[in-house]
Scaffold this motif. Sequence first.
Motif, PDB file in Angstrom:
ATOM      1  N   LYS A  81      -6.484  -1.710 -47.648  1.00 17.40           N
ATOM      2  CA  LYS A  81      -6.574  -2.634 -46.393  1.00 17.40           C
ATOM      3  C   LYS A  81      -7.008  -4.033 -47.104  1.00 17.40           C
ATOM      4  O   LYS A  81      -6.464  -5.185 -46.630  1.00 17.40           O
ATOM      5  CB  LYS A  81      -7.565  -2.145 -45.312  1.00 17.40           C
ATOM      6  N   LEU A  90      -7.421  10.928 -39.451  1.00 17.12           N
ATOM      7  CA  LEU A  90      -8.830  10.067 -40.056  1.00 17.12           C
ATOM      8  C   LEU A  90     -10.065  10.983 -40.279  1.00 17.12           C
ATOM      9  O   LEU A  90     -10.676  10.510 -41.247  1.00 17.12           O
ATOM     10  CB  LEU A  90      -8.882   8.921 -39.117  1.00 17.12           C
ATOM     11  N   GLY A 132      -5.775   5.711 -43.556  1.00 13.50           N
ATOM     12  CA  GLY A 132      -5.059   5.261 -42.527  1.00 13.50           C
ATOM     13  C   GLY A 132      -4.014   6.150 -41.762  1.00 13.50           C
ATOM     14  O   GLY A 132      -3.953   7.100 -42.507  1.00 13.50           O
ATOM     15  N   ALA A 169      -7.518   4.866 -33.266  1.00 16.43           N
ATOM     16  CA  ALA A 169      -7.879   5.003 -34.490  1.00 16.43           C
ATOM     17  C   ALA A 169      -9.200   4.329 -34.866  1.00 16.43           C
ATOM     18  O   ALA A 169      -9.807   4.147 -35.935  1.00 16.43           O
ATOM     19  CB  ALA A 169      -6.827   4.078 -35.551  1.00 16.43           C
ATOM     20  N   LYS A 170      -9.982   3.810 -33.790  1.00 19.43           N
ATOM     21  CA  LYS A 170     -11.038   3.026 -34.026  1.00 19.43           C
ATOM     22  C   LYS A 170     -12.301   3.418 -32.919  1.00 19.43           C
ATOM     23  O   LYS A 170     -11.812   4.107 -31.903  1.00 19.43           O
ATOM     24  CB  LYS A 170     -10.838   1.471 -33.523  1.00 19.43           C
ATOM     25  N   ARG A 225     -11.573   6.425 -30.480  1.00 17.18           N
ATOM     26  CA  ARG A 225     -11.556   7.210 -31.374  1.00 17.18           C
ATOM     27  C   ARG A 225     -12.873   8.251 -31.017  1.00 17.18           C
ATOM     28  O   ARG A 225     -13.895   7.815 -30.765  1.00 17.18           O
ATOM     29  CB  ARG A 225     -11.692   6.853 -32.622  1.00 17.18           C
ATOM     30  N   ASN A 258     -14.403  12.831 -43.461  1.00 13.61           N
ATOM     31  CA  ASN A 258     -14.444  11.295 -43.488  1.00 13.61           C
ATOM     32  C   ASN A 258     -16.057  10.784 -43.369  1.00 13.61           C
ATOM     33  O   ASN A 258     -16.356   9.772 -43.884  1.00 13.61           O
ATOM     34  CB  ASN A 258     -13.654  10.504 -42.289  1.00 13.61           C
ATOM     35  N   ALA A 289     -16.339   3.304 -40.747  1.00 15.34           N
ATOM     36  CA  ALA A 289     -15.154   3.749 -40.523  1.00 15.34           C
ATOM     37  C   ALA A 289     -13.963   2.800 -39.628  1.00 15.34           C
ATOM     38  O   ALA A 289     -12.982   2.979 -40.006  1.00 15.34           O
ATOM     39  CB  ALA A 289     -15.301   5.166 -39.496  1.00 15.34           C
ATOM     40  N   ASN A 290     -14.617   2.094 -39.017  1.00 15.34           N
ATOM     41  CA  ASN A 290     -13.684   1.074 -38.433  1.00 15.34           C
ATOM     42  C   ASN A 290     -13.140   0.041 -39.136  1.00 15.34           C
ATOM     43  O   ASN A 290     -11.927  -0.245 -39.334  1.00 15.34           O
ATOM     44  CB  ASN A 290     -14.546   0.342 -37.364  1.00 15.34           C
ATOM     45  N   LYS A 295     -12.651   0.724 -42.623  1.00 16.82           N
ATOM     46  CA  LYS A 295     -11.715   1.425 -43.483  1.00 16.82           C
ATOM     47  C   LYS A 295     -10.320   1.842 -42.827  1.00 16.82           C
ATOM     48  O   LYS A 295      -9.503   1.561 -43.440  1.00 16.82           O
ATOM     49  CB  LYS A 295     -12.505   2.761 -43.792  1.00 16.82           C
ATOM     50  N   SER A 296     -10.393   2.233 -41.825  1.00 22.51           N
ATOM     51  CA  SER A 296      -9.061   2.779 -40.969  1.00 22.51           C
ATOM     52  C   SER A 296      -7.952   1.737 -40.891  1.00 22.51           C
ATOM     53  O   SER A 296      -8.361   0.600 -40.190  1.00 22.51           O
ATOM     54  CB  SER A 296      -9.525   3.456 -39.626  1.00 22.51           C
ATOM     55  N   VAL A 349      -4.092   0.686 -39.657  1.00 21.64           N
ATOM     56  CA  VAL A 349      -3.275   1.253 -38.642  1.00 21.64           C
ATOM     57  C   VAL A 349      -1.746   0.490 -38.909  1.00 21.64           C
ATOM     58  O   VAL A 349      -1.485  -0.484 -38.936  1.00 21.64           O
ATOM     59  CB  VAL A 349      -3.835   0.716 -37.156  1.00 21.64           C
TER      60      VAL A 349
END
Length: 261
Positions: free
Chosen positions: A8, A85, A91, A110-111, A118, A126, A143-144, A146-147, A149
């Motif tokens: 990312k 995730l 991702g 994903a968030k 999520r 994770n 986590a937000n 990192k992910s 999308v």
Amino acid sequence: MAVSRSLKERLKNHETVFGTFYKMNSPIALEMLGWAGFDFIVADCEHSPIGYESVENIIRTAENVDLSTIVRVPSASEEHIFHALDSGAVGVQIPNMTSVEQFRESAASAKYFPLGTRGLSRGTRNAMFGFWNEAAKPYVEAANEKSLVVVHIENKEMADAVEEICQIPQIDVVFVGPADMSQSLGIPGKSKDPRVVEIAQRVIQTAEKYGKAGGIAVGGPADMEMYIQSGARYILYSSDAGLFAKSLKSTVAQFEPYRNN
């Protein structure tokens, strides 16, 4: 070892990153991909038999050879996104979407709140199975961040809606699948047709316009060069199975002059 630099972060820095679809579920092949110099893999849970129990071990192995792991989920259903995730993937790559609203809902999956919907569990890989150090940084925030999308544009209707899709804030990469696009246009298998190329280039350029990375699947150096020149920065080059098959065909072709006919 941990992955040295996040995918990312590299995309935000406007770097070009190179990966391949991972289908064979072989830890030997996976280590070789890392040692060869790929930046990431996309564990293909859509078009291979890989399941989520395998995904966690794939991610562990990939981290040991400095590879980032994206998971192409089987569908846009939120439970698939959660599983990928929660396993520790950096991702998700989300296919099979046919409406802008579906893109919004899947990206939100994903968030964690306040960025999305999520489902929260602290007993996952994770979240270090409950060993996460909240004092250093809250898990939800980390986590937000990192992910990553990645969303598929696989049909003409969604390509025509790309301006709206690119304004969904949770999306990082807008990815074109030329093979599926050729089917959508009624010319299945003709992924190099000028009509497919024109749509792919337009999607990639629109993604860049809105601060997203444009992604593309390529099968060889000529296509890769063309799409990088068009602005693509998330490049998926063939697959582990495809690369293996190509090498085998090339090797066996050398035997032909010596075979007894």
